[in-house]
Enzyme design. Sequence first.
Site, PDB file in Angstrom:
ATOM      1  N   HIS A  40       1.478  -5.264  -7.478  1.00 27.66           N
ATOM      2  CA  HIS A  40       0.697  -6.420  -7.859  1.00 27.66           C
ATOM      3  C   HIS A  40       0.404  -6.269  -9.426  1.00 27.66           C
ATOM      4  O   HIS A  40       0.601  -5.072 -10.016  1.00 27.66           O
ATOM      5  CB  HIS A  40      -0.568  -6.157  -7.278  1.00 27.66           C
ATOM      6  CG  HIS A  40      -1.176  -6.080  -5.973  1.00 27.66           C
ATOM      7  ND1 HIS A  40      -0.963  -5.308  -5.219  1.00 27.66           N
ATOM      8  CD2 HIS A  40      -1.373  -7.190  -5.017  1.00 27.66           C
ATOM      9  CE1 HIS A  40      -1.292  -5.467  -3.830  1.00 27.66           C
ATOM     10  NE2 HIS A  40      -1.240  -6.639  -3.837  1.00 27.66           N
ATOM     11  N   ASP A  74      -2.036  -3.367 -10.232  1.00 29.62           N
ATOM     12  CA  ASP A  74      -1.751  -2.204 -10.107  1.00 29.62           C
ATOM     13  C   ASP A  74      -0.664  -1.364 -11.138  1.00 29.62           C
ATOM     14  O   ASP A  74      -0.760  -0.154 -11.269  1.00 29.62           O
ATOM     15  CB  ASP A  74      -1.797  -1.777  -8.646  1.00 29.62           C
ATOM     16  CG  ASP A  74      -0.620  -2.480  -7.933  1.00 29.62           C
ATOM     17  OD1 ASP A  74      -1.218  -2.918  -6.988  1.00 29.62           O
ATOM     18  OD2 ASP A  74       0.406  -2.560  -8.562  1.00 29.62           O
ATOM     19  N   GLU A  82       1.741 -13.866   3.528  1.00 25.41           N
ATOM     20  CA  GLU A  82       1.691 -12.617   4.344  1.00 25.41           C
ATOM     21  C   GLU A  82       0.150 -12.906   4.971  1.00 25.41           C
ATOM     22  O   GLU A  82      -0.822 -12.791   4.471  1.00 25.41           O
ATOM     23  CB  GLU A  82       1.410 -11.295   3.342  1.00 25.41           C
ATOM     24  CG  GLU A  82       1.001 -10.348   4.399  1.00 25.41           C
ATOM     25  CD  GLU A  82       1.248  -8.853   3.414  1.00 25.41           C
ATOM     26  OE1 GLU A  82       1.877  -8.893   2.230  1.00 25.41           O
ATOM     27  OE2 GLU A  82       0.250  -7.901   3.653  1.00 25.41           O
ATOM     28  N   GLU A  97       3.003  -7.958   8.307  1.00 25.04           N
ATOM     29  CA  GLU A  97       2.572  -6.723   8.185  1.00 25.04           C
ATOM     30  C   GLU A  97       2.084  -6.225   9.625  1.00 25.04           C
ATOM     31  O   GLU A  97       1.201  -6.894  10.193  1.00 25.04           O
ATOM     32  CB  GLU A  97       1.408  -6.521   7.093  1.00 25.04           C
ATOM     33  CG  GLU A  97       0.800  -5.234   7.079  1.00 25.04           C
ATOM     34  CD  GLU A  97      -0.059  -4.896   5.789  1.00 25.04           C
ATOM     35  OE1 GLU A  97       0.411  -5.490   4.807  1.00 25.04           O
ATOM     36  OE2 GLU A  97      -0.840  -4.346   6.071  1.00 25.04           O
ATOM     37  N   HIS A 132      -1.628  -5.969  10.228  1.00 29.38           N
ATOM     38  CA  HIS A 132      -2.279  -7.325  10.034  1.00 29.38           C
ATOM     39  C   HIS A 132      -2.161  -8.135  11.541  1.00 29.38           C
ATOM     40  O   HIS A 132      -2.796  -8.678  11.951  1.00 29.38           O
ATOM     41  CB  HIS A 132      -1.893  -8.285   9.082  1.00 29.38           C
ATOM     42  CG  HIS A 132      -1.965  -7.780   7.770  1.00 29.38           C
ATOM     43  ND1 HIS A 132      -1.546  -8.407   6.662  1.00 29.38           N
ATOM     44  CD2 HIS A 132      -2.763  -6.748   7.115  1.00 29.38           C
ATOM     45  CE1 HIS A 132      -1.852  -7.565   5.458  1.00 29.38           C
ATOM     46  NE2 HIS A 132      -2.707  -6.719   5.837  1.00 29.38           N
ATOM     47  N   ASP A 147       5.891  -5.825   5.758  1.00 31.50           N
ATOM     48  CA  ASP A 147       5.013  -4.628   5.172  1.00 31.50           C
ATOM     49  C   ASP A 147       4.934  -3.919   6.223  1.00 31.50           C
ATOM     50  O   ASP A 147       4.239  -3.938   7.402  1.00 31.50           O
ATOM     51  CB  ASP A 147       3.686  -5.236   4.613  1.00 31.50           C
ATOM     52  CG  ASP A 147       3.769  -5.610   3.237  1.00 31.50           C
ATOM     53  OD1 ASP A 147       5.036  -5.576   2.739  1.00 31.50           O
ATOM     54  OD2 ASP A 147       2.756  -5.914   2.836  1.00 31.50           O
ATOM     55  N   ASP A 179      -7.961  -2.081   8.543  1.00 29.83           N
ATOM     56  CA  ASP A 179      -6.655  -2.310   8.172  1.00 29.83           C
ATOM     57  C   ASP A 179      -6.458  -0.866   7.671  1.00 29.83           C
ATOM     58  O   ASP A 179      -6.652  -0.291   6.387  1.00 29.83           O
ATOM     59  CB  ASP A 179      -6.623  -3.114   7.011  1.00 29.83           C
ATOM     60  CG  ASP A 179      -5.383  -3.551   6.525  1.00 29.83           C
ATOM     61  OD1 ASP A 179      -4.434  -3.300   7.458  1.00 29.83           O
ATOM     62  OD2 ASP A 179      -5.052  -4.296   5.658  1.00 29.83           O
ATOM     63  N   ASP A 191      -3.674   0.890   7.444  1.00 27.29           N
ATOM     64  CA  ASP A 191      -2.493   1.249   6.783  1.00 27.29           C
ATOM     65  C   ASP A 191      -1.828   2.571   6.896  1.00 27.29           C
ATOM     66  O   ASP A 191      -1.499   3.281   5.969  1.00 27.29           O
ATOM     67  CB  ASP A 191      -2.751   0.929   5.247  1.00 27.29           C
ATOM     68  CG  ASP A 191      -3.006  -0.499   4.962  1.00 27.29           C
ATOM     69  OD1 ASP A 191      -2.566  -1.596   5.690  1.00 27.29           O
ATOM     70  OD2 ASP A 191      -3.436  -0.671   3.853  1.00 27.29           O
ATOM     71  N   ASP A 207       3.851  -0.326   3.049  1.00 28.08           N
ATOM     72  CA  ASP A 207       2.449  -1.019   2.581  1.00 28.08           C
ATOM     73  C   ASP A 207       1.516  -0.076   3.360  1.00 28.08           C
ATOM     74  O   ASP A 207       0.782  -0.500   4.224  1.00 28.08           O
ATOM     75  CB  ASP A 207       2.112  -2.429   2.967  1.00 28.08           C
ATOM     76  CG  ASP A 207       0.895  -3.027   2.273  1.00 28.08           C
ATOM     77  OD1 ASP A 207       0.473  -1.946   1.537  1.00 28.08           O
ATOM     78  OD2 ASP A 207       0.585  -4.121   2.222  1.00 28.08           O
TER      79      ASP A 207
END
Length: 448
Positions: free
Chosen positions: A110, A113, A241, A277, A280, A305, A316, A318, A348
């Site tokens: 991103h 970041d 996404e 993802e 998700h 992802d 989430d 991850d 991700d």
Amino acid sequence: MAKKTVFKPRKQHFPGIDKIAYEGTDSDRALAFRHYDPAEVIDGKTMKEHMRFSIAYWHAFRGTGSDPFGPGTIQRSWETGKDPVSVAKVRMDAAFEFFQKIESPFWCFHDRDIAPEGASLAESNRILDQIVAHAKQLQKATGVRLLWGTANLFSNPRYMSGAATNPDAHVFAYAAAQVKKALEVTQELGGENYVFWGGREGYETLLNTHLKREQDHLARFLHLAVAHAKAIGFKGQFLIEPKPKEPTKHQYDFDVASGIAFLRTYGLEKHFKFNIETNHATLAGHTFQHEIEVAAAAGMLGSIDANAGDLLLGWDTDLFNTDVRELTLAMLSILRAGGLGSGGFNFDAKLRRQSIDPADLFHAHIGGMDAYALAFKIARRILADGTFESFVADRYRSFDSGFGRDIERGKTSFAALEKLVLSRLGEPSPRSGQQEYLENLLTRYLHG
Ligand code: XUL
Ligand code: CO
């Protein structure tokens, strides 16, 4: 593809850890690949080219292990110094050392970041340009490429009520300016895709929300992005996404099916594919494979992802995914669809709060890469044997000829079918779906 040598920056940020080698399943060493052999050639392509792994900058290099109950626990040696721009550059050196040592051909970011946000948009853009120039040099030196870029339209308080769906046109304009720049730097770095994740594009309550106007605005925003990509000659693939909830209660890109409906409603379907993802998908009440299959059926499977949810926790999480069964099913759908094209498998996924050692970053990615590589190989074996394919083909064979084919080709009517049932067919005889038998077959592929 990436060069063979490990790029040597001025300083080693992961000093005790060498480039991770493939050692096969007989190896006892934890810091080694057991299934992902980047150099192995399958069908004329290396595994590195097949898998197109990517590292997510925001988790791997900005994740601190913080949670709502406490601040970060993960402290990296390079996160020192007063000037945030200099720290961002050293952090990026560390990141590219990691990308090379883990044999990842791609990375993703991103805007915010990789580069700290300045006091104004102009200053943020200037800082971003400096960091992007640094990233460009590192990409050149290491051969690591950009899978996709995106803009963070959710962290800054200005986006608390959304970006493209914000009730304030001023915020829409600001977000548009930010995405314009993010697209341009993605192009500058040779990004093969550009991702739109909804961030805060959703709502908490209809007492203050005009749902139709917000959806119209989101579509307008995406049309403007398409127009700008055309204007600057950006050739990368645009990806949506989907995510059903978190941070907002209702997110407009709930899942792939609602994403397809949205894109088609607004005439955007030919410009977008999906970045799916795993976590998700499960938050939306679907399996990972379901989301892949729905996107593939629409010819809109773009990228993955790669992570996993924790089904005991409703958010989430991850996690790194080591569930080879789940990944094999996903791989079956991906391979049947002809692969991911310009997409890849982007981790991700984030380290747990207690995984504070630099080595944990390696263990996490080794586990994820090995699981995906193993799933890829098992799925290829399953497809080569054609076991499930012929079962499915046989299950639908009544549509291959006669009145079944007429149904598929639109050459019949309710009246004609009624006549057929009354005069000749009568009652259908049910056939077993044999789910348990098929699941046992899958287990044999997975465990012998
Ligand atoms: C958030 C998420 C994002 C996107 C990119 O859940 O997955 O990091 O992948 O914005
Ligand atoms: Co994601």
